[in-house]
Design an enzyme around this catalytic site. Structure first.
Site, short mmCIF file in Angstrom:
data_model
loop_
_atom_site.label_atom_id
_atom_site.label_comp_id
_atom_site.label_asym_id
_atom_site.label_seq_id
_atom_site.Cartn_x
_atom_site.Cartn_y
_atom_site.Cartn_z
N ARG A 168 0.85 -1.19 0.00
CA ARG A 168 0.00 0.00 0.00
C ARG A 168 0.88 1.24 0.00
NH1 ARG A 168 -3.53 -0.20 4.89
NH2 ARG A 168 -4.82 -1.58 3.62
N GLY A 189 -16.05 -7.15 2.38
CA GLY A 189 -15.98 -8.59 2.57
C GLY A 189 -16.08 -9.05 4.01
N ARG A 243 -4.17 2.38 17.53
CA ARG A 243 -4.89 1.79 16.40
C ARG A 243 -4.68 2.69 15.18
NH1 ARG A 243 -7.17 -1.68 13.63
NH2 ARG A 243 -8.95 -2.97 14.20
N LYS A 244 -5.23 2.30 14.06
CA LYS A 244 -5.07 3.13 12.85
C LYS A 244 -5.78 4.46 13.03
CE LYS A 244 -8.99 1.43 10.10
NZ LYS A 244 -9.38 0.81 8.83
N CYS A 278 -13.81 -2.05 5.07
CA CYS A 278 -12.93 -1.29 4.19
C CYS A 278 -13.70 -0.71 3.01
CB CYS A 278 -11.79 -2.18 3.69
SG CYS A 278 -10.67 -2.74 5.00
N GLY A 279 -14.81 -1.36 2.64
CA GLY A 279 -15.65 -0.87 1.57
C GLY A 279 -16.63 0.20 2.01
#
Length: 590
Positions: free
Chosen positions: A132, A503, A246-247, A508-509
């Site tokens: 990424r 998914g 965390r992110k 993430c979508g």
């Protein structure tokens, strides 16, 4: 608009002077924050991390009880040593069979390499990695695109690339021994993959039409570039912000449309005037997770344009110092905000500002809330006379090496050698002379990447799915395309309907912001057999009246989705059923 602030002052000064200055600042700020921190125990506001040699930040011993497995991995070995001490070269030269013999080295390839933007596909592509990139504001060049295409091309069937929902590239098929050379190649074209995964700041998002939109509020590119440079220390690695709980996501808003989706970012800069000076009101805490989703809330703070980096640094340090590191489902920044209260959190940010001051929010918000969202796909005039930008639809964001080479060629031939990636997984070619637009539209690649896709296709977004991602429960990209194609045969819609697929519950979508969202899961079909399915979400909105969608129906088998989606479109979005051939047959006897 470029900031006059020097970035260098935010890039790790000598340890001793930084500690002394920080201690003095906190002492001055303590007297002014007692009221804001009322109800919060003083011990709770003690920093849980401390700086060690080399600039690495480590969790203090007394706070290590009950920490999650990922925190233990960070304690065992700081992931940034792989780049800052060049550990990646030794790791890349080690055979996989030897790596598998040690937990430390297994954790290197499965976890720590994510700090370098590399994700081992152990489950579906053992020995292969997804890489990424960092691509602030989604702006890239033809040279960069060709380099990435050359990397992908070298992996044949195993290689491809995706446009992500954070205006970014992800390339697939990468092998461990190749990583040092690829990283060197990235640096040669002005790219980096550093700090793009795990507990790091993700790609800074901005207006995809920055600098070319006649209606833009402010050009976001200088700010996203400054943020990315600070976060990665100009691609050298910045350990001061790599040990977050965390992110963490950040965006800078420059459009009335809110193309940047500020409500789902941990920190969002909203353009606002104050005392005749342009700056930003701040939103904080937006996020998705399997157990909770939350929209960003106002921090009641405004910063001048020159303080974009300092306030980002202050917010990150407050989160790094005070955030929880136990249950991973409760470690995003909004959980800390909820625990402390917004005023106490604000005071912690304020005392980490250079002058321990943070102005209250401005009432002069520059975003026009009633603005009708424009579609950037197709041909549109730029603010520069005689130039247009052309928005191309990239079906579910998936491209092959040959596509990337062609996109680079088109950007050079018709534009200025630049491409823009969007959070909807599409690509914009800017700076096309009006006299050359027709020739561009006739290029063969635009049959595949259409500037005028159907109304259902143009709003389609899908995460990687279980073709490559080990966390995904279902296949998404091909299925999203197939379901949409079948639904289009049944109904006709009068406007763009945004349909997002993810998914797994990590989202993430971003299914919660979609008109209709599909979150992957396992379920049972009519015969009681386990099959791939989805929870269907409905009612997500983006823009000034943003709203996260709610679950409409749980556990729908994927094979049963087409009639359900068609029915939803008719009932909730004004779609009209198409007359199909079987419906046109005359009844017997007439």
């Amino acid at each position: 608009m470029a900031s006059s602030t020097s970035l260098q002052q935010f890039l790790a000064p000598p340890v001793r002077s930084r500690r002394l200055r920080q201690a003095r600042g906190w002492a001055r700020a303590a007297a002014t924050t007692e009221t804001a921190a009322a109800g919060v125990e003083a011990e709770r506001l003690e920093a849980r991390v401390e700086e060690k040699d080399g600039g690495y930040w480590v969790l203090k011993g007394k706070y290590r009880a009950g920490i999650n497995p990922q925190e233990k991995i960070k304690l065992e070995k700081d992931p940034m040593t792989l780049v800052m001490q060049d550990g990646i070269r030794e790791l890349a030269a080690t055979p996989l069979e030897d790596i598998e013999k040690s937990k430390l080295s297994k954790d290197d390839i499965d976890v720590r390499l994510k700090w370098l933007g590399l994700f081992h596909r152990r489950k579906h592509q053992y020995g292969r990695f997804m890489m990424r990139l960092k691509l602030p504001n989604g702006v890239t060049t033809s040279e960069q695109t060709r380099y990435l295409a050359s990397v992908v091309e070298g992996y044949g069937r195993e290689g491809c690339a995706d446009v992500t929902t954070r205006q970014n590239w992800q390339i697939r098929g990468v092998r461990l021994p190749d990583i040092p050379a690829i990283m060197q190649g990235l640096a040669g074209v002005g790219l980096t993959s550093l700090q793009s995964g795990m507990d790091n700041v993700r790609n800074p998002v901005g207006n995809p039409l920055a600098g070319i939109d006649p209606y833009e509020i402010i050009d976001t590119r200088p700010f996203t570039n400054l943020l990315s440079a600070f976060i990665t220390a100009n691609s050298r690695g910045n350990p001061a912000v790599t040990n977050l709980p965390r992110k963490w996501n950040v965006c800078v808003v420059g459009s009335h449309e809110l193309y940047e989706h500020p409500h789902i970012n941990d920190l969002a800069y909203m353009p606002a005037m104050k005392n005749g000076k342009i700056g930003f009101n701040l939103l904080v805490g937006g996020f998705f997770s399997p157990k909770r989703c939350a929209e960003a809330v106002p921090l009641d703070a405004w910063v001048p344009a020159d303080d974009v980096v300092p306030v980002c640094k202050a917010v990150l340090e407050a989160y790094r110092d005070l955030g929880n590191r136990g249950n991973r489902q409760k470690t995003r920044m909004m959980w800390l905000i909820d625990e402390l209260g917004i005023e106490a959190f604000r005071s912690e940010v304020e005392k980490r500002m250079p002058m321990q001051e943070l102005e209250r929010a401005s009432a002069e918000d520059l975003v026009q809330k009633q603005w009708e969202r424009r579609n950037y796909l197709g041909v549109h005039p730029q603010k520069q006379a005689g130039l247009s930008f052309v928005g191309l639809h990239i079906p579910v964001g998936r491209v092959q090496a040959s596509d990337m080479f062609e996109l680079a060629r088109l950007a050079d031939k018709y534009g200025s050698g630049e491409l823009r990636l969007t959070v909807e997984q599409n690509i914009i070619i800017p700076n096309v002379e009006d006299s050359r637009v027709e020739a561009l539209l006739n290029e063969p690649l635009l049959k595949k990447f259409s500037p005028e896709p159907s109304l259902l296709m143009q709003g389609l977004v899908a995460c990687t799915g279980n073709q490559f991602c080990g966390q995904a429960i279902i296949e998404t990209k091909a299925r999203a395309m197939k379901v949409t194609e079948e639904v289009e045969k049944r109904v006709s819609v009068g406007r763009t309907i945004r349909m997002h697929w993810t998914g797994c519950p990590n989202s993430c979508g971003q299914v919660q912001v979609a008109d209709i969202g599909f979150m992957g899961r396992l379920t049972k079909d009519a015969e009681g057999k386990v099959c791939e399915g989805v929870d269907v979400y409905l009612g997500g909105r983006i823009g000034s009246d943003s709203h996260l969608g709610d679950v409409y129906k749980k556990g729908v088998p994927c094979k049963d989705l087409v009639p359900l989606v068609a029915d939803i479109l008719v009932k909730h979005f004004g779609a009209v059923p198409r007359v199909r051939e079987e419906d046109e047959e005359e009844p017997a006897g007439n």
